[in-house]
Design a protein around this motif. Structure first.
Motif, mmCIF file in Angstrom:
data_model
loop_
_atom_site.group_PDB
_atom_site.id
_atom_site.type_symbol
_atom_site.label_atom_id
_atom_site.label_comp_id
_atom_site.label_asym_id
_atom_site.label_seq_id
_atom_site.Cartn_x
_atom_site.Cartn_y
_atom_site.Cartn_z
ATOM 1 N N ALA A 1 23.729 55.227 17.639
ATOM 2 C CA ALA A 1 25.133 54.981 17.990
ATOM 3 C C ALA A 1 25.563 53.575 17.578
ATOM 4 C CB ALA A 1 25.330 55.174 19.494
ATOM 5 N N VAL A 2 24.694 52.593 17.849
ATOM 6 C CA VAL A 2 25.017 51.213 17.464
ATOM 7 C C VAL A 2 25.172 51.116 15.950
ATOM 8 C CG1 VAL A 2 24.108 48.867 17.350
ATOM 9 C CG2 VAL A 2 23.928 50.154 19.473
ATOM 10 N N PHE A 3 24.235 51.726 15.226
ATOM 11 C CA PHE A 3 24.292 51.661 13.763
ATOM 12 C C PHE A 3 25.578 52.291 13.244
ATOM 13 C CE2 PHE A 3 19.608 51.100 12.280
ATOM 14 C CZ PHE A 3 19.532 49.969 13.060
ATOM 15 N N ALA A 4 25.971 53.419 13.858
ATOM 16 C CA ALA A 4 27.185 54.091 13.393
ATOM 17 C C ALA A 4 28.385 53.171 13.543
ATOM 18 C CB ALA A 4 27.394 55.385 14.166
ATOM 19 N N ILE A 5 28.451 52.467 14.666
ATOM 20 C CA ILE A 5 29.582 51.559 14.891
ATOM 21 C C ILE A 5 29.527 50.392 13.910
ATOM 22 C CG2 ILE A 5 30.638 49.986 16.558
ATOM 23 C CD1 ILE A 5 29.557 51.900 18.763
#
Lengths: 245, 215
Positions: free
Chosen positions: B119-123
């Motif tokens: 999720a962090v990477f996607a953001i």
């Protein structure tokens, strides 16, 4: 097998999936916020850190040969395959509004007066390669051989990569560090870098520097090149171009 | 062990699976189109940067819209439950991350951490990607850090992705987990070995046991 949990634990359960709330903490949310903040802050420090770690990372990348970007270069082409340079049949044609149109073989280009420079290459997509050593021919020397007519105001560059064209005004082409490069970092231009000849204009973004150059046409009005047709600026001054307003 | 007769436990609802596969599909398209622009060895073969850039950009847009659609139209109850599960770590989770094979819930601590990192990477991919896209349109807006962040995220997510594929497709002990994400269910005997806390909770839940027929 799985049924041997304590009865107390089992009765706690109310959720559709197993959520062990007892003794658990919001470490997941903390990790999420921490990682996000750390990652986002790198928009302020990534370049500096990259400077420290690049000796290690470039050592690693060399293990993969040319799989990973070497020295910061990225290779962009607009067509499906890069043009191939055949030294025997290659010609650079210079025509249009000139008194003496002519075409140069590769050997003839090599015999022209040579200039050398070290300059920084900026790509419009954001990457930069510092201290590139170029060797090539100043446009003034080329133009003297073909004698532009007074009506000529710009040079239209045609690449072997169809339909890539771009242009510079006569004034831009004769800036002190603009050249038709034949060598990069002490080697004849490689195929990815536009062999055998490419335009180098460090003041502008790389898309103005036509690779695999095969023709220079002198024209009276600066035409719309490939990238200009896609909305990029005709005058791609580094740090100033493509601004709205 | 007689596994054929083992009961099936529903592990992931349709909404969770939709979220996973939307993300997975977009990730693969973005990875391939991105690597073709990034790696010289690939770029020299594939070329066509304008086309790749268009694919990359519109895949990212489609990804964002599809994620929103799943969140809007999907069953948010299990999604919220999953979110809570991922947010909370207990002592067993901590020990698991230190290498001890403590009993785990429906998602083990590594899977929870993977979800968080994903999720962090996607953001971060989205933020840095926006800088790259807008910086090319207006070069006064360019940030060389964004380019580096996008590169680093690519390397890190590629490593995570390969590990994920190994555990879910190749490693014999864990690869049955793929069934949970494709068909929605896993065998109870497998779940009891890998996720005993979950199995215990399911079996004693007051509401209807979540034993799913294949659908």
């Amino acid at each position: 097998m799985g049924g041997e949990q304590t009865a107390a634990e089992q009765r706690e359960y109310r959720e559709p999936v197993s959520v062990q709330r007892q003794g658990s903490r919001l470490y997941g949310r903390l990790a999420f916020l921490g990682l996000l903040a750390g990652g986002a802050s790198s928009l302020g420090w990534a370049t500096r850190v990259s400077g420290y770690v690049s000796p290690f990372t470039s050592a690693i990348s060399q293990m993969f040969g040319d799989l990973l970007p070497v020295g910061g270069w990225r290779i962009y082409t607009i067509s499906g395959s890069m043009p191939i340079f055949y030294p025997d049949s290659y010609t650079l044609q210079i025509d249009g509004l000139v008194r003496r149109p002519r075409s140069f073989s590769y050997d003839e280009l090599l015999a022209l007066p040579r200039a050398h420079q070290v300059s920084t290459f900026h790509c419009v997509t954001g990457w930069t390669v510092k201290n590139v050593r170029w060797s090539g021919i100043r446009f003034r020397d080329l133009l003297d051989l073909v004698e532009p007519l007074p009506s000529a105001t710009a040079l239209r560059f045609v690449s072997l990569e169809v339909p890539y064209t771009d242009s510079l005004t006569l004034d831009q082409a004769q800036l002190h560090d603009v050249m038709l490069a034949l060598e990069m970092d002490g080697q004849p231009l490689s195929r990815p870098h536009g062999s055998p000849a490419r335009v180098v204009i460090p003041e502008m973004y790389g898309y103005k520097g036509v690779k695999w150059l095969t023709r220079i046409e002198l024209v009276s009005h600066q035409p719309t090149g490939y990238w200009e047709g896609l909305g990029y600026d005709q005058n791609a001054w580094v740090g100033h171009s493509n601004g709205y307003g | 062990m007689d596994t054929a007769s083992s009961r099936r436990l529903e592990r992931f609802t349709r909404s969770e699976r939709a979220l996973h596969w939307v993300h997975a599909t977009a990730f693969c398209v973005l990875l391939v189109s991105g690597l073709c622009m990034y790696l010289p060895s690939l770029a020299e073969v594939v070329g066509r940067r304008p086309l790749l850039k268009t694919i990359h950009l519109y895949t990212a847009l489609a990804w964002a819209i599809a994620i929103l659609l799943v969140l809007l139209l999907g069953n948010r109850r299990p999604l919220r439950a999953t979110l809570r599960e991922v947010e909370y770590f207990d002592a067993d989770d901590g020990l698991w991350l230190l290498g001890q094979r403590t009993p785990q819930g429906r998602l083990n601590a590594g899977q929870k951490l993977n979800t968080i990192v994903t999720a962090v990477f996607a953001i971060l991919f989205s933020i840095s990607g926006f800088f790259l896209w807008y910086g090319e349109r207006d070069t006064t807006f360019q940030n060389p850090n964004a380019l580096l962040l996008h590169d680093w995220l690519t390397y890190a997510s590629l490593i995570l992705f390969l590990g994920h594929l190994y555990l879910t497709l190749i490693f014999p002990k864990t690869r049955h987990s793929l069934s949970g994400m494709t068909r929605g269910w896993v065998r109870e005997d497998w779940a009891a070995r890998h996720h005993p806390k979950w199995v215990a909770a399911v079996e004693t839940a007051d509401d209807e046991p979540r034993r799913a027929a294949p659908r």
